[in-house]
Design a protein around this motif. Structure first.
Motif, PDB file in Angstrom:
ATOM      1  N   SER A  27      62.067  18.493  40.629  1.00 37.31           N
ATOM      2  CA  SER A  27      61.812  19.731  41.355  1.00 37.31           C
ATOM      3  C   SER A  27      62.874  20.069  42.382  1.00 37.31           C
ATOM      4  N   LEU A  28      63.830  19.161  42.604  1.00 34.51           N
ATOM      5  CA  LEU A  28      64.783  19.386  43.673  1.00 34.51           C
ATOM      6  C   LEU A  28      65.605  20.653  43.491  1.00 34.51           C
ATOM      7  N   SER A  29      65.838  21.021  42.234  1.00 36.49           N
ATOM      8  CA  SER A  29      66.642  22.220  41.996  1.00 36.49           C
ATOM      9  C   SER A  29      65.798  23.483  42.005  1.00 36.49           C
ATOM     10  N   HIS A  30      64.476  23.314  42.181  1.00 40.15           N
ATOM     11  CA  HIS A  30      63.595  24.484  42.160  1.00 40.15           C
ATOM     12  C   HIS A  30      62.854  24.654  43.484  1.00 40.15           C
ATOM     13  N   CYS A  31      62.578  23.541  44.164  1.00 38.79           N
ATOM     14  CA  CYS A  31      61.705  23.590  45.334  1.00 38.79           C
ATOM     15  C   CYS A  31      62.446  23.110  46.577  1.00 38.79           C
ATOM     16  N   PRO A  33      63.500  20.617  49.520  1.00 41.54           N
ATOM     17  CA  PRO A  33      63.623  19.162  49.556  1.00 41.54           C
ATOM     18  C   PRO A  33      62.494  18.494  50.316  1.00 41.54           C
ATOM     19  N   SER A  34      61.734  19.259  51.053  1.00 39.43           N
ATOM     20  CA  SER A  34      60.607  18.684  51.781  1.00 39.43           C
ATOM     21  C   SER A  34      59.313  19.246  51.228  1.00 39.43           C
ATOM     22  N   PRO A  35      58.821  18.670  50.122  1.00 34.46           N
ATOM     23  CA  PRO A  35      57.632  19.213  49.476  1.00 34.46           C
ATOM     24  C   PRO A  35      56.379  18.950  50.279  1.00 34.46           C
ATOM     25  N   SER A  36      55.320  19.650  49.886  1.00 33.84           N
ATOM     26  CA  SER A  36      54.034  19.459  50.532  1.00 33.84           C
ATOM     27  C   SER A  36      53.517  18.071  50.265  1.00 33.84           C
ATOM     28  N   LYS A  37      52.571  17.648  51.051  1.00 35.04           N
ATOM     29  CA  LYS A  37      51.997  16.319  50.900  1.00 35.04           C
ATOM     30  C   LYS A  37      51.323  16.177  49.545  1.00 35.04           C
ATOM     31  N   PRO A  38      51.616  15.062  48.825  1.00 33.67           N
ATOM     32  CA  PRO A  38      51.020  14.893  47.506  1.00 33.67           C
ATOM     33  C   PRO A  38      49.520  14.685  47.566  1.00 33.67           C
ATOM     34  N   SER A  39      48.928  14.806  46.409  1.00 29.82           N
ATOM     35  CA  SER A  39      47.493  14.586  46.304  1.00 29.82           C
ATOM     36  C   SER A  39      47.136  13.186  46.742  1.00 29.82           C
ATOM     37  N   PRO A  69      53.474  14.954  25.582  1.00 26.20           N
ATOM     38  CA  PRO A  69      52.279  15.800  25.692  1.00 26.20           C
ATOM     39  C   PRO A  69      52.440  17.096  24.915  1.00 26.20           C
ATOM     40  N   VAL A  70      51.346  17.568  24.353  1.00 24.33           N
ATOM     41  CA  VAL A  70      51.394  18.834  23.609  1.00 24.33           C
ATOM     42  C   VAL A  70      51.261  20.025  24.547  1.00 24.33           C
ATOM     43  N   ASN A  71      50.891  19.766  25.802  1.00 27.17           N
ATOM     44  CA  ASN A  71      50.717  20.864  26.760  1.00 27.17           C
ATOM     45  C   ASN A  71      51.636  20.706  27.969  1.00 27.17           C
ATOM     46  N   LYS A  72      52.775  20.056  27.787  1.00 27.53           N
ATOM     47  CA  LYS A  72      53.637  19.739  28.929  1.00 27.53           C
ATOM     48  C   LYS A  72      54.199  20.988  29.610  1.00 27.53           C
ATOM     49  N   GLU A  73      54.549  22.018  28.828  1.00 27.27           N
ATOM     50  CA  GLU A  73      55.123  23.223  29.434  1.00 27.27           C
ATOM     51  C   GLU A  73      54.110  23.915  30.348  1.00 27.27           C
ATOM     52  N   ARG A  74      52.869  23.973  29.893  1.00 26.99           N
ATOM     53  CA  ARG A  74      51.835  24.629  30.698  1.00 26.99           C
ATOM     54  C   ARG A  74      51.569  23.846  31.983  1.00 26.99           C
ATOM     55  N   PHE A  80      54.493  23.240  39.348  1.00 22.31           N
ATOM     56  CA  PHE A  80      55.478  23.832  40.235  1.00 22.31           C
ATOM     57  C   PHE A  80      54.992  25.131  40.876  1.00 22.31           C
ATOM     58  N   ALA A  81      53.888  25.659  40.378  1.00 26.63           N
ATOM     59  CA  ALA A  81      53.283  26.813  41.040  1.00 26.63           C
ATOM     60  C   ALA A  81      52.597  26.375  42.331  1.00 26.63           C
ATOM     61  N   ASN A  82      52.247  25.091  42.411  1.00 20.23           N
ATOM     62  CA  ASN A  82      51.599  24.528  43.589  1.00 20.23           C
ATOM     63  C   ASN A  82      52.102  23.101  43.763  1.00 20.23           C
ATOM     64  N   PRO A  83      53.374  22.917  44.139  1.00 21.25           N
ATOM     65  CA  PRO A  83      54.022  21.605  44.115  1.00 21.25           C
ATOM     66  C   PRO A  83      53.255  20.502  44.838  1.00 21.25           C
ATOM     67  N   PHE A  84      53.037  19.399  44.121  1.00 24.40           N
ATOM     68  CA  PHE A  84      52.468  18.175  44.668  1.00 24.40           C
ATOM     69  C   PHE A  84      51.018  18.308  45.140  1.00 24.40           C
ATOM     70  N   ARG A  85      50.356  19.375  44.702  1.00 25.48           N
ATOM     71  CA  ARG A  85      48.940  19.517  45.025  1.00 25.48           C
ATOM     72  C   ARG A  85      48.094  19.655  43.776  1.00 25.48           C
ATOM     73  N   TYR A  86      48.772  19.867  42.657  1.00 25.07           N
ATOM     74  CA  TYR A  86      48.059  19.959  41.384  1.00 25.07           C
ATOM     75  C   TYR A  86      48.357  18.713  40.554  1.00 25.07           C
ATOM     76  N   ASN A  87      47.300  18.051  40.077  1.00 21.92           N
ATOM     77  CA  ASN A  87      47.464  16.859  39.254  1.00 21.92           C
ATOM     78  C   ASN A  87      47.543  17.252  37.783  1.00 21.92           C
ATOM     79  N   PRO A  88      48.699  17.067  37.151  1.00 19.84           N
ATOM     80  CA  PRO A  88      48.816  17.422  35.726  1.00 19.84           C
ATOM     81  C   PRO A  88      47.872  16.595  34.865  1.00 19.84           C
TER      82      PRO A  88
END
Length: 243
Positions: A27-31, A33-39, A69-74, A80-88
């Motif tokens: 995510s470094l190239s998208h978000c 460098p100081s992401p939100s607190k992980p789950s 995974p067959v659903n990795k893109e989704r 990345f819509a909610n970095p480090f707060r959504y568990n894939p």
């Protein structure tokens, strides 16, 4: 649909600390460098079977295919819509061996160096995409890719030894299997980096394997007290790709 009634569906809530680190690097190239607190569930990995079949699989599938995974893109988009707060939650076509994640553990030995490199790229180029465009060139089409591979194989006299197999069912962009060079589609090779890919996969891995069959220790490595070659070979393949 990838999942059929004859095959078990595996759902993995994979949010271990090492996976979080992996996602942070990606995510470094998208978000920021100081992401939100992980789950808070960072040490949890649970496997839930939605169905089981009594029969055994008749065809062999590589480990990489099983853990793709067959659903990795989704899930990537959701994360990345909610970095480090959504568990894939990944879905797999086939059953994943229960000991797989114990056997293949990621290492963070060079994590600080990896983060430093990515931050440097981000500061100089703005994004990974900009870096790839400026250093790798434009993305090649299937026809250009096929022509390049064929020319490379011919340079080693391998044009009748290996055939090209374009497939969407692949985790890496390129892999070797018996008599085949597997290429993931859609094709993502870039003009100035495909030479390095061929040097890595064919010029190192395949030629080493091909030459190994002519050696006295072929299929008798233990008798000659030879250990696993892959770690050393992988390093050589990387160096060969960047010479």
């Amino acid at each position: 649909s990838f999942c059929t009634p004859q095959r078990p569906k595996i759902y993995i809530d994979y949010t271990t600390e090492s996976f979080q680190r992996h996602l942070r690097l990606a995510s470094l190239s998208h978000c920021s460098p100081s992401p939100s607190k992980p789950s808070q569930h960072t040490s949890l990995m649970r496997i839930r079977h939605s169905s089981r079949t009594g029969g055994k699989e008749t065809s062999k599938t590589s480990v990489l295919s099983k853990i793709n995974p067959v659903n990795k893109e989704r899930e990537y988009t959701r994360f990345f819509a909610n970095p480090f707060r959504y568990n894939p939650i990944f879905k797999y076509v086939e059953e994943v061996p229960s000991d797989l994640f114990d056997k293949y553990k990621p290492s963070d030995k060079y994590l600080p160096e990896a983060i430093a490199i990515l931050k440097r790229i981000q500061s100089e180029f703005g994004s990974l995409e900009n870096f790839l465009v400026r250093n790798g060139g434009d993305v090649l089409g299937p026809k250009e890719t096929e022509e390049f591979f064929k020319e490379y194989l011919s340079s080693y006299g391998l044009q009748n030894t290996l055939r090209l197999n374009f497939t969407p069912d692949l985790v890496p962009t390129t892999s070797l299997s018996k008599g085949k060079i597997n290429i993931r589609v859609p094709v993502q090779y870039r003009r100035h980096t495909l030479q390095g890919t061929c040097d890595h996969e064919i010029g190192t891995h395949y030629l080493r394997s091909h030459n190994n069959k002519k050696q006295v220790w072929h299929q008798r490595r233990k008798a000659f007290q030879l250990t696993d070659h892959l770690e050393t070979e992988e390093g050589l393949a990387v160096l060969n790709a960047h010479q």
